[in-house]
Enzyme design. Structure first.
Site, short mmCIF file in Angstrom:
data_model
loop_
_atom_site.label_atom_id
_atom_site.label_comp_id
_atom_site.label_asym_id
_atom_site.label_seq_id
_atom_site.Cartn_x
_atom_site.Cartn_y
_atom_site.Cartn_z
N SER A 130 0.79 -1.23 0.00
CA SER A 130 0.00 0.00 0.00
C SER A 130 0.83 1.28 0.00
O SER A 130 1.93 1.33 0.52
CB SER A 130 -0.92 0.00 1.22
OG SER A 130 -0.20 -0.29 2.38
N GLN A 133 1.56 4.44 1.69
CA GLN A 133 1.44 4.66 3.13
C GLN A 133 2.44 5.69 3.64
O GLN A 133 3.35 6.11 2.93
CB GLN A 133 1.67 3.35 3.88
CG GLN A 133 3.00 2.68 3.56
CD GLN A 133 3.17 1.35 4.29
OE1 GLN A 133 3.99 1.24 5.18
NE2 GLN A 133 2.39 0.36 3.93
N HIS A 146 4.08 6.81 7.84
CA HIS A 146 4.02 6.51 9.26
C HIS A 146 4.06 7.81 10.04
O HIS A 146 4.89 8.67 9.77
CB HIS A 146 5.18 5.59 9.65
CG HIS A 146 5.21 4.36 8.80
ND1 HIS A 146 4.24 3.39 8.87
CD2 HIS A 146 6.05 3.97 7.82
CE1 HIS A 146 4.50 2.45 7.99
NE2 HIS A 146 5.59 2.78 7.33
N LYS A 153 6.97 4.78 13.70
CA LYS A 153 7.45 3.60 13.00
C LYS A 153 8.40 3.98 11.86
O LYS A 153 8.09 3.74 10.69
CB LYS A 153 6.26 2.81 12.46
CG LYS A 153 6.64 1.40 11.99
CD LYS A 153 5.50 0.79 11.20
CE LYS A 153 5.86 -0.59 10.68
NZ LYS A 153 5.13 -0.96 9.48
N GLU A 176 11.29 3.35 9.28
CA GLU A 176 11.68 2.08 8.66
C GLU A 176 12.89 2.29 7.76
O GLU A 176 13.04 3.35 7.17
CB GLU A 176 10.57 1.57 7.73
CG GLU A 176 9.27 1.34 8.37
CD GLU A 176 8.16 1.00 7.36
OE1 GLU A 176 7.40 0.10 7.68
OE2 GLU A 176 8.08 1.63 6.29
N HIS A 202 5.29 6.49 0.88
CA HIS A 202 6.06 5.43 0.25
C HIS A 202 5.21 4.20 -0.04
O HIS A 202 4.12 4.04 0.51
CB HIS A 202 7.27 5.04 1.11
CG HIS A 202 6.90 4.49 2.46
ND1 HIS A 202 6.58 5.30 3.53
CD2 HIS A 202 6.79 3.23 2.92
CE1 HIS A 202 6.30 4.55 4.57
NE2 HIS A 202 6.41 3.28 4.24
N ARG A 213 -2.69 4.39 5.57
CA ARG A 213 -2.71 3.92 4.18
C ARG A 213 -3.72 4.70 3.35
O ARG A 213 -4.73 5.15 3.88
CB ARG A 213 -3.07 2.45 4.12
CG ARG A 213 -2.10 1.54 4.84
CD ARG A 213 -2.54 0.08 4.75
NE ARG A 213 -1.59 -0.79 5.44
CZ ARG A 213 -1.62 -1.04 6.75
NH1 ARG A 213 -2.56 -0.50 7.50
NH2 ARG A 213 -0.71 -1.82 7.30
N LYS A 265 -6.76 -3.04 2.66
CA LYS A 265 -6.92 -2.69 4.09
C LYS A 265 -7.62 -1.35 4.27
O LYS A 265 -7.86 -0.62 3.32
CB LYS A 265 -5.55 -2.62 4.75
CG LYS A 265 -4.86 -3.97 4.87
CD LYS A 265 -3.59 -3.81 5.68
CE LYS A 265 -2.81 -5.13 5.73
NZ LYS A 265 -1.51 -4.96 6.34
ZN LIG Z 1 6.07 1.72 5.65
#
Ligand SMILES: [Zn+2]
Length: 422
Positions: free
Chosen positions: A108, A110, A112, A135, A137, A275, A294, A300
């Site tokens: 997806s 998305q 954070h 979050k 990453e 991203h 998302r 989702k």
């Molecule tokens: Zn991510």
């Protein structure tokens, strides 16, 4: 017998539908190589390998002299293993989750949230935002890897708006012209215009965008064979549309950078950076959290308003999204990816064929070691016995413990080690 503080792990697999199937998947290959008892099913997706103590995929300890069954249970009983600073900073929890991902179809669109927004979203909508933590990453390619990341330079977006009338129609002439007129001497004006355009796209009415998307797909598909469709990003559009027909996320390729990573190259996804992973295999490390907003390319829950509100609308070229690794001053075989967050760092360890004895050095942080290539026998005063390491082996190493690797493969070794460098 000395206390066991270094031990092998069996890690949890997630069979999400977007994963590569059977032995196409790096996750499946590592699993079957690391544990010959694992049966790989040829038609099943092997999307993620979770190397950590997350409650939805807590690693199993492979040493029956240890009474605890899982890494999470063991850390709860032995918090000193984290290292003093890590233990105090992260309240006795392992702060990161280390993963391998094998992506076949896009994940997806998305972003954070930062810590503040994460806590707010979690308080308001715990069913959609199950964690209060941020979050960040980082993904490091194991095979050629593609993702979307951050907003493209405005010239690129404007050029797509001129070449793709279906996109222009969704956003509307007023907003498009404002972006076209915004000058590079006014970064705030550019960001504001970009925000308006992207929000108008993402909030356009379903029937309208599905019609425009179908027209666009039809137009590109009917182009003469061999004709260049890069002006409308034709190849990627058709690929994403075949994976997610009628999904608004297909249009985001005109706003977001397409980032292509070669093995060993990384991208870091800080708070509010839009991203999506598109395809390829990577190792990934993140703060322990499940907080993701998302807005497309997913079955989702999507939250377009929150996503459009929170994003970082700073245009930048694709090349700026590649996060550099720094060769260690102490050990030239180690390359460190140290993102601007405290939660984690990753080391890539490349042991050349000429080295037969190599020391995985002690650091003041618990760490997780993954073998990607090569074989060795590992010894440590903190391990119960000798450990045979091969492709797919995963070890937990307590803070301030080291391991000697006695290499047995002729081609050296490639290892990744996740840790926390405070
Ligand atoms: Zn991510």
């Amino acid at each position: 017998m000395a206390e066991i503080r270094v031990f092998p792990l069996s890690c949890a697999v997630q069979n999400y539908s977007w994963g590569k199937v059977g032995l196409e998947s790096e996750v499946a290959k590592l699993l079957s190589s690391g544990d010959p008892l694992v049966q790989i099913q040829p038609d099943r997706p092997y999307a993620e390998l979770w190397m950590g103590a997350h409650p939805r995929g807590d690693a199993i300890i492979r040493d029956n002299r240890i009474p605890q069954k899982t890494l999470g249970q063991w850390i709860a009983d032995n918090p000193a293993c984290l290292g003093t600073k890590v233990k105090d900073t992260f309240q006795g929890q392992l702060p990161f989750l280390f993963k391998v991902l094998s992506v076949d179809t896009a994940l997806s669109i998305q972003a954070h949230p930062n810590k503040e927004l994460a806590a707010k979203l979690h308080a308001q909508f715990p069913e959609h935002y199950p964690d209060a933590n941020h979050k960040p990453e980082m993904a490091i390619a194991l095979t050629p890897f593609e993702g979307l990341c951050g907003f493209r330079p405005v010239e690129e977006i404007v050029s797509f708006l001129q070449n793709v009338p279906e996109l222009r129609a969704l956003i509307g002439e007023v907003a498009v012209e404002q972006l076209e007129r915004s000058g590079s001497d006014d970064p705030r004006g550019v960001s504001a215009a970009l925000r308006v355009c992207f929000t108008r796209l993402m909030k356009s009415e379903k029937k309208f965008f599905v019609d425009q998307l179908n027209m666009l797909v039809k137009r590109i598909s009917q182009e003469e064979e061999g004709k260049d469709t890069s002006g409308s990003n034709g190849e990627l559009l058709l690929r994403l549309h075949s994976q997610y027909p009628g999904d608004i996320g297909c249009f985001t390729i005109y706003f977001l950078n397409l980032v292509k990573l070669e093995p060993g190259e990384a991208m870091f996804l800080g708070a509010n950076e839009p991203h999506a992973y598109l395809r390829g295999d990577c190792v990934e490390c993140m703060a322990c959290s499940d907080n993701t907003v998302r807005a497309g390319l997913t079955p989702k829950f999507i939250d377009v308003l929150t996503l459009c509100e929170m994003l970082n609308y700073t245009p930048a070229p694709s090349s700026s999204k590649i996060f550099p690794a720094v060769q260690s001053q102490l050990d030239p075989n180690v390359y460190v990816y140290d993102p601007p967050v405290p939660d984690f760092a990753i080391m890539r360890i490349e042991i050349p064929a000429s080295i037969k004895l190599y020391l995985i050095s002690a650091i003041d942080s618990a760490s997780i070691l993954l073998v990607i290539q090569g074989t060795a026998v590992g010894t440590s005063t903190a391990a119960a016995s000798e450990m045979s390491l091969c492709r797919g082996s995963v070890l937990f190493i307590s803070a301030n413990e080291s391991i000697s690797l006695h290499l047995s493969s002729p081609d050296g070794m490639l290892l990744f080690r996740a840790c926390c460098l405070l």
